[in-house]
Design an enzyme around this catalytic site. Sequence first.
Site, PDB file in Angstrom:
ATOM      1  N   GLY A  46       0.735  -0.997  -0.180  1.00 54.53           N
ATOM      2  CA  GLY A  46      -0.058  -0.077   0.052  1.00 54.53           C
ATOM      3  C   GLY A  46       0.763   1.308   0.090  1.00 54.53           C
ATOM      4  N   GLN A  51       2.786   9.748   1.253  1.00 51.47           N
ATOM      5  CA  GLN A  51       4.354   9.348   1.243  1.00 51.47           C
ATOM      6  C   GLN A  51       5.188   9.847   0.376  1.00 51.47           C
ATOM      7  OE1 GLN A  51       2.435   5.340   2.288  1.00 51.47           O
ATOM      8  NE2 GLN A  51       4.609   4.886   3.128  1.00 51.47           N
ATOM      9  N   CYS A  91       6.023  -0.409   6.914  1.00 53.51           N
ATOM     10  CA  CYS A  91       5.729   0.795   6.312  1.00 53.51           C
ATOM     11  C   CYS A  91       6.962   1.322   5.334  1.00 53.51           C
ATOM     12  CB  CYS A  91       5.560   2.013   6.996  1.00 53.51           C
ATOM     13  SG  CYS A  91       4.963   3.423   6.342  1.00 53.51           S
ATOM     14  N   LEU A  92       6.587   1.663   4.162  1.00 49.08           N
ATOM     15  CA  LEU A  92       7.670   1.796   3.324  1.00 49.08           C
ATOM     16  C   LEU A  92       8.243   3.381   3.707  1.00 49.08           C
ATOM     17  CD1 LEU A  92       6.012   1.256  -0.266  1.00 49.08           C
ATOM     18  CD2 LEU A  92       7.598  -0.049   0.993  1.00 49.08           C
ATOM     19  N   HIS A 133      -4.096   1.622   7.748  1.00 48.59           N
ATOM     20  CA  HIS A 133      -2.846   2.109   7.637  1.00 48.59           C
ATOM     21  C   HIS A 133      -2.899   3.367   6.699  1.00 48.59           C
ATOM     22  CE1 HIS A 133       1.423   1.194   7.855  1.00 48.59           C
ATOM     23  NE2 HIS A 133       1.542   2.167   6.948  1.00 48.59           N
ATOM     24  N   GLU A 134      -3.213   2.969   5.261  1.00 49.13           N
ATOM     25  CA  GLU A 134      -2.965   4.102   4.419  1.00 49.13           C
ATOM     26  C   GLU A 134      -3.869   5.288   4.738  1.00 49.13           C
ATOM     27  OE1 GLU A 134      -0.489   3.712   2.742  1.00 49.13           O
ATOM     28  OE2 GLU A 134      -0.428   1.445   3.106  1.00 49.13           O
ATOM     29  N   HIS A 137      -2.161   7.706   7.003  1.00 54.01           N
ATOM     30  CA  HIS A 137      -0.989   8.591   6.339  1.00 54.01           C
ATOM     31  C   HIS A 137      -1.921   9.800   6.025  1.00 54.01           C
ATOM     32  CE1 HIS A 137       2.612   6.247   6.227  1.00 54.01           C
ATOM     33  NE2 HIS A 137       1.938   5.110   5.751  1.00 54.01           N
TER      34      HIS A 137
HETATM   35 NI    NI Z   1       2.620   3.170   5.509  1.00 56.94          NI
END
Ligand code: NI
Length: 169
Positions: A46, A51, A91-92, A133-134, A137
């Site tokens: 995701g 991000q 998480c990226l 989660h997204e 963000h």
């Molecule tokens: Ni993330």
Amino acid sequence: MSILTILEFPDERLRKKAVPVKNLDNSHQQLIDDMLETMYHAGGIGLAATQVNIHLQILVIDTSEEKNAPLCLMNPQIISKEGAFEYKEGCLSVPEVFEKIIRPSNIIVKGLDRHGETIEIEAIDLLSTCIQHEMDHLRGKLFVDYLSTLKRQRIKTKLEKMHRLESKE
Ligand code: NI
């Protein structure tokens, strides 16, 4: 398509609140394609526009094994949530950190698809976790915010050290 740069914790730009998408045009389609390419390239499931330092309410997800089921959701809103599901999240924007987080297991989320059509998704377990989660963000929240202050501080120190080493290379 191009690979976008992913902001990493504790970058303050990850704390910005995204605004809803209005007047969909080609630039949004380009952004969505770039976000998908960036997510697949980084091996994530995701990615939120926040991000990649674009503060619009856009997220892309693909929780399929084969990585062939891209989902794009814009202006998402959770309309119901229940249950509990624990998952070791990553998480990226917080590389190499994985921590167990408990979130509602069943959600119904409403939003727009990439063509601006209204969609409603019933998600359970991994997909539910990923969407939440997204969506976090998009309001400037990270999964590390659910951890203790001490744990979050340790992660911050570790990543700052990693970023210093990277900038010396
Ligand atoms: Ni993330």
